[in-house]
Each structure stands twice: as structure tokens, then as C-alpha cells.
Motif scaffolding. Sequence first.
Motif, PDB file in Angstrom:
ATOM      1  N   SER A 114       1.528  11.570 -10.275  1.00  0.00           N
ATOM      2  CA  SER A 114       0.646  12.740 -10.356  1.00  0.00           C
ATOM      3  C   SER A 114       1.440  14.030 -10.554  1.00  0.00           C
ATOM      4  CB  SER A 114      -0.208  12.834  -9.085  1.00  0.00           C
ATOM      5  OG  SER A 114       0.593  13.115  -7.952  1.00  0.00           O
ATOM      6  N   ARG A 115       2.747  13.948 -10.308  1.00  0.00           N
ATOM      7  CA  ARG A 115       3.604  15.122 -10.487  1.00  0.00           C
ATOM      8  C   ARG A 115       4.570  14.955 -11.665  1.00  0.00           C
ATOM      9  NH1 ARG A 115       1.518  13.994  -6.173  1.00  0.00           N
ATOM     10  NH2 ARG A 115       0.810  15.497  -4.626  1.00  0.00           N
ATOM     11  N   ASN A 116       4.249  13.944 -12.488  1.00  0.00           N
ATOM     12  CA  ASN A 116       5.037  13.677 -13.703  1.00  0.00           C
ATOM     13  C   ASN A 116       6.486  13.333 -13.394  1.00  0.00           C
ATOM     14  OD1 ASN A 116       2.834  14.203 -15.452  1.00  0.00           O
ATOM     15  ND2 ASN A 116       3.228  16.408 -15.257  1.00  0.00           N
ATOM     16  N   ASN A 117       6.697  12.712 -12.235  1.00  0.00           N
ATOM     17  CA  ASN A 117       8.039  12.266 -11.863  1.00  0.00           C
ATOM     18  C   ASN A 117       8.123  10.753 -12.095  1.00  0.00           C
ATOM     19  OD1 ASN A 117       8.765  14.865 -10.975  1.00  0.00           O
ATOM     20  ND2 ASN A 117       7.839  14.478  -8.974  1.00  0.00           N
ATOM     21  N   THR A 118       8.460  10.344 -13.298  1.00  0.00           N
ATOM     22  CA  THR A 118       8.431   8.933 -13.661  1.00  0.00           C
ATOM     23  C   THR A 118       9.763   8.231 -13.424  1.00  0.00           C
ATOM     24  OG1 THR A 118       8.957   9.548 -15.949  1.00  0.00           O
ATOM     25  CG2 THR A 118       6.618   9.269 -15.370  1.00  0.00           C
ATOM     26  N   ARG A 119      10.798   8.967 -13.084  1.00  0.00           N
ATOM     27  CA  ARG A 119      12.110   8.333 -12.850  1.00  0.00           C
ATOM     28  C   ARG A 119      12.316   8.009 -11.384  1.00  0.00           C
ATOM     29  NH1 ARG A 119      16.283  11.785 -16.735  1.00  0.00           N
ATOM     30  NH2 ARG A 119      15.195  11.388 -18.689  1.00  0.00           N
ATOM     31  N   GLN A 169       1.949   6.661  -6.863  1.00  0.00           N
ATOM     32  CA  GLN A 169       0.878   7.550  -7.321  1.00  0.00           C
ATOM     33  C   GLN A 169       1.245   9.015  -7.107  1.00  0.00           C
ATOM     34  OE1 GLN A 169      -2.427   6.074  -5.019  1.00  0.00           O
ATOM     35  NE2 GLN A 169      -3.045   4.576  -6.595  1.00  0.00           N
ATOM     36  N   PHE A 170       1.894   9.276  -5.970  1.00  0.00           N
ATOM     37  CA  PHE A 170       2.351  10.641  -5.675  1.00  0.00           C
ATOM     38  C   PHE A 170       3.303  11.140  -6.759  1.00  0.00           C
ATOM     39  CE2 PHE A 170       5.663  13.369  -3.864  1.00  0.00           C
ATOM     40  CZ  PHE A 170       4.908  14.368  -3.287  1.00  0.00           C
ATOM     41  N   GLU A 171       4.260  10.310  -7.137  1.00  0.00           N
ATOM     42  CA  GLU A 171       5.243  10.708  -8.144  1.00  0.00           C
ATOM     43  C   GLU A 171       4.606  10.834  -9.533  1.00  0.00           C
ATOM     44  OE1 GLU A 171       7.895  11.897  -7.347  1.00  0.00           O
ATOM     45  OE2 GLU A 171       8.928  10.825  -5.760  1.00  0.00           O
ATOM     46  N   GLU A 217       0.829  -1.207   0.000  1.00  0.00           N
ATOM     47  CA  GLU A 217       0.000   0.000   0.000  1.00  0.00           C
ATOM     48  C   GLU A 217       0.863   1.256   0.000  1.00  0.00           C
ATOM     49  OE1 GLU A 217      -3.984   1.397   2.327  1.00  0.00           O
ATOM     50  OE2 GLU A 217      -2.244   0.964   3.606  1.00  0.00           O
ATOM     51  N   ALA A 218       1.926   1.253   0.783  1.00  0.00           N
ATOM     52  CA  ALA A 218       2.803   2.423   0.861  1.00  0.00           C
ATOM     53  C   ALA A 218       3.532   2.644  -0.463  1.00  0.00           C
ATOM     54  CB  ALA A 218       3.799   2.253   1.995  1.00  0.00           C
ATOM     55  N   PHE A 219       4.042   1.562  -1.074  1.00  0.00           N
ATOM     56  CA  PHE A 219       4.707   1.694  -2.365  1.00  0.00           C
ATOM     57  C   PHE A 219       3.750   2.255  -3.408  1.00  0.00           C
ATOM     58  CE2 PHE A 219       7.981  -1.242  -0.719  1.00  0.00           C
ATOM     59  CZ  PHE A 219       9.116  -0.635  -1.229  1.00  0.00           C
ATOM     60  N   THR A 220       2.517   1.784  -3.383  1.00  0.00           N
ATOM     61  CA  THR A 220       1.512   2.250  -4.341  1.00  0.00           C
ATOM     62  C   THR A 220       1.230   3.734  -4.157  1.00  0.00           C
ATOM     63  OG1 THR A 220       0.483   0.057  -4.374  1.00  0.00           O
ATOM     64  CG2 THR A 220      -0.841   1.909  -5.189  1.00  0.00           C
ATOM     65  N   LYS A 221       1.103   4.158  -2.903  1.00  0.00           N
ATOM     66  CA  LYS A 221       0.813   5.570  -2.616  1.00  0.00           C
ATOM     67  C   LYS A 221       1.952   6.485  -3.073  1.00  0.00           C
ATOM     68  CE  LYS A 221      -3.286   5.879  -0.881  1.00  0.00           C
ATOM     69  NZ  LYS A 221      -4.299   6.717  -1.572  1.00  0.00           N
ATOM     70  N   VAL A 222       3.173   6.059  -2.813  1.00  0.00           N
ATOM     71  CA  VAL A 222       4.322   6.873  -3.209  1.00  0.00           C
ATOM     72  C   VAL A 222       4.421   6.929  -4.733  1.00  0.00           C
ATOM     73  CG1 VAL A 222       6.838   7.072  -3.141  1.00  0.00           C
ATOM     74  CG2 VAL A 222       5.579   6.432  -1.077  1.00  0.00           C
TER      75      VAL A 222
END
Length: 235
Positions: free
Chosen positions: A230-235, A226-228, A219-224
Motif C-alpha cells: 500500500s506504500r509502494n514498497n515492493t522490495r 499488504q502494509f508495504e 496472517e501476520a506475513f500477509t498484513k505486513v
Amino acid sequence: MENGKEEAFNKNKMVLMKTERIKDKRPNPIQITAEQIVADPEIHKLNVIQMPVQSLVGEEEINSYKAQRRKEFEDKLKKQRGHMGNWIKYAEWEAALTEFRRARSIFERALDVNFTMPSVWLRYIEMEIKYKFVNHARNLFERATSLLPRIDQFWFKYIYMEEMLGNHSHCREVFNKWIAWNPGKDAWVSYAAFEERVGERENARKVMYYYLEKNPCTEAFTKVAQFELSRNNTR
């Protein structure tokens, strides 16, 4: 004499004519009831009269009423000491009279009976906020979150109040106290959202990665992630 008789005759004639005019006692085809007359202000040229509101007059009567109500409340508390609803009603009634010391005393007595009831704390705090006693509310939040740290509602309301007051640094302090208890994901996500609202995006990222560090689960990995994303931080 002749003239006198003639005048008397004419008067009697006029009386008879008037009497004959009202001999027709049949009902008028247009009927107006008494209720209509009362209800229609145009008929009697008066505005609708409003009955005066009865109120207590005189300090002695007011004090007598207060004493009677207090006795009623106290009698209920003697019978049902553990019924928190009675305590809350009593305290809020005193607050409505601007008897704040009495109201606080009643809330404190209720907490002495059972401090684990969130509803008592919340209504106590809401009273202080309603009447703009911010420092009193803040002290209550500190007590409530210390005694019942697992009640998320206390933390959320505390932070919301401070944010509305513009005390962003204090909001951060409260959040840090909260996450020290390693609460559920809502607390961490709310903390990150707060940092973004105040323009501290890097702080928001730190909060989310600290959440992952404290809770290395799916759950924590998924949330983090999603956070990245949503901010276009794919790396």
C-alpha cells in the motif's frame, strides 16, 4: 294625548318588527361547531394557549423527591444486587443531578459487586468524559486495562480520548502497554495507523515488523506485505 298614543304605538311596532326578525329558527346553512371556535385562534383573537409544565417548587420538595427516589433505587439494589443495570441507572441519575460524588460512589459499589462487567466500566468512564472530568476518566482507563487487559474496547477508547486531546506521546505509551499483552492484529494495525496519522511512517513500519516478530504466522506475513504494498514498497 294624541301624540303620546302615537309614540307608544310606534315603539310597540318596532318591538314587534324585531321579534318577527328572529322567529326563523331554522339552522344556519353554515354551521360552526364549538370545537372549531376553540381551535381557531382567529375567531376569538387569541393565540393558542399552552398549558404550563408542572414542576417542583421549593428546596424542601426537591429534597423530598430526591430522598424518595434514592430509597427506591436502594430497595431495588437490595432485591437484585447483581443486576448491573440498576446500579448504572442509579449512578447516571445522580450524575444528571450533578451529584458526582454520589454517582462515583454508586459505580464503585457496583464494581465491588462485579468488576468483570465491561458495561459498568464503560458507563462509568463515559460519565466522566461527558462531564469533562478527564483525569478521572484516565484513572478509570488505567484501572480497567490493568484488571481486564483482554477487553479491546477499553484500549481503543482510551487511545481515542488521548488522541482527541492531542496527547500523542501518551497514546504511544498506551499502545505499548497494550501490545505487551500480544493482542490480536487489530491492535497492531491500529498502532501502525496511528503512527502514520502523526507523520511517523518509519515508526509505523517498526510496529508492523514487531507484530510479525511476535506472531510469525501466515496472517501476520500477509498484513505486513499488504502494509508495504500500500506504500509502494515492493522490495
